[in-house]
Scaffold this active site. Structure first.
Site, mmCIF file in Angstrom:
data_model
loop_
_atom_site.group_PDB
_atom_site.id
_atom_site.type_symbol
_atom_site.label_atom_id
_atom_site.label_comp_id
_atom_site.label_asym_id
_atom_site.label_seq_id
_atom_site.Cartn_x
_atom_site.Cartn_y
_atom_site.Cartn_z
ATOM 1 N N ARG A 236 -12.873 49.546 42.543
ATOM 2 C CA ARG A 236 -13.039 50.210 41.253
ATOM 3 C C ARG A 236 -11.871 51.168 41.031
ATOM 4 O O ARG A 236 -11.357 51.781 41.977
ATOM 5 C CB ARG A 236 -14.354 50.991 41.190
ATOM 6 C CG ARG A 236 -15.588 50.127 40.986
ATOM 7 C CD ARG A 236 -15.607 49.518 39.598
ATOM 8 N NE ARG A 236 -16.785 48.714 39.336
ATOM 9 C CZ ARG A 236 -16.866 47.395 39.506
ATOM 10 N NH1 ARG A 236 -15.813 46.742 39.992
ATOM 11 N NH2 ARG A 236 -17.966 46.738 39.216
ATOM 12 N N HIS B 103 -8.082 42.842 36.468
ATOM 13 C CA HIS B 103 -9.469 42.788 36.938
ATOM 14 C C HIS B 103 -9.942 41.337 37.067
ATOM 15 O O HIS B 103 -10.969 40.949 36.498
ATOM 16 C CB HIS B 103 -10.397 43.574 36.010
ATOM 17 C CG HIS B 103 -11.653 44.029 36.705
ATOM 18 N ND1 HIS B 103 -12.303 45.207 36.389
ATOM 19 C CD2 HIS B 103 -12.399 43.467 37.701
ATOM 20 C CE1 HIS B 103 -13.385 45.340 37.150
ATOM 21 N NE2 HIS B 103 -13.457 44.287 37.948
#
Length: 312
Positions: free
Chosen positions: A227, A275
């Site tokens: 993250r 991502h």
């Protein structure tokens, strides 16, 4: 039985990729594409990714929330969630293999100095670069859950010297295990390629900071596929500019999509990916969802149900 599919980033094609296999498995199963949910009282289960805050409290008969991914930090940030029902992290074989592929790809790139060779190509320089044997390359994984454990096993199979660091002690074949605050310094001191696969919690937010990076050997590389909140951006740039960290591969960011003016885009020692380390694949995720629904109906626990005290 009605299932809510609430993933605003997906289009109708993605919805169909979920609807057809689910309804084929059970003709009585109806998948509804948010926001056209019909009667909210009909919704029994929810498949969600980044739902709008407050939406999950609209369904009075909701029994289980399946998060369409392994990370639940953004979902749990919605304080209106119905916390009395199970919230399940979706960890399926496709998600796991995708993450392992990403980790292997970029570990090998760092191991063999591909960022140096890429620059040599741009400069039209022919210079062979010697790299160590994999057994002499020390790789460290922060986070030894399902994703971290699988990546570690595959790196061991490639003969890397692999260590792992986790909240509690983990015993994995061929992996040197460190845990807790007491084990972090020794883990970092021996790690030349650091891979972050930690869950994002209050304890791990900002863990990739100046202090931690300084404890890595000079010339170490970083891979963050967990993250964006784990990383202190300015601390990484400072470590790269000083030469202490040789290169970083980043797949996750504080703000996504990554703004065009973010310095990560143009930094010569940073590789940016959007991502994509691992994405939920309907083909492998749907059987996991169906099994979770069957377990719930028979009163049995569902694997990867979130522990609210831990935050994952």
């Amino acid at each position: 039985m009605a299932i809510l599919f609430n993933s605003p980033q997906d289009d109708a094609g993605e919805f169909e990729a979920w609807r057809k296999p689910l309804t084929a498995a059970d003709p009585n199963m109806e998948l509804r594409f948010w926001p056209n949910v019909g009667r909210v009282e009909d919704i029994d289960y929810a498949l969600v990714w980044l739902p709008e805050p407050g939406d999950m409290q609209r369904y009075p008969n909701l029994k289980v929330i399946f998060n369409l991914g392994a990370g639940v930090d953004k979902l749990l940030a919605d304080k209106t969630l119905p916390y009395h029902i199970p919230i399940v992290r979706l960890v399926d074989p496709g998600l796991t293999s995708g993450m392992t592929e990403y980790v292997l790809l970029h570990t090998l790139r760092h191991h063999r100095g591909q960022h140096v060779l890429d620059q040599q190509q741009k400069d039209r320089v022919w210079r062979q670069k010697l790299f160590p044997l994999s057994r002499n390359r020390r790789v460290g994984i922060m986070g030894l859950g399902v994703l971290g454990a699988d990546a570690a096993a595959k790196l061991v199979a490639l003969d890397f010297d692999v260590a792992g660091w986790s909240r509690q002690h983990k015993s994995l074949p061929g992996v040197t295990s460190y845990h807790g605050e007491d084990g972090l310094e020794a883990f970092l001191a021996r790690t030349e390629i650091l891979i972050c696969l930690l869950p994002l919690t209050a304890e791990t937010r900002g863990i990739l900071n100046a202090k931690l990076l300084a404890q890595l050997p000079k010339g170490a590389c970083l891979i963050n596929a967990a993250r964006g909140g784990h990383l202190v951006d300015a601390d990484l740039i400072a470590a790269l500019d000083s030469g202490h960290i040789a290169h970083a591969t980043l797949d996750v960011f504080h703000k996504e999509p990554l703004p065009a003016d973010n310095p990560f885009w143009v930094h010569p020692k940073i590789t940016v990916t959007p991502h994509v380390a691992s994405l939920t694949q309907p083909e492998t995720a749907i059987p996991v969802v169906l099994d979770g629904i069957r377990l719930h109906k028979t009163g049995r626990p569902i694997p990867n149900t979130v522990d609210l005290k831990k935050g994952y």
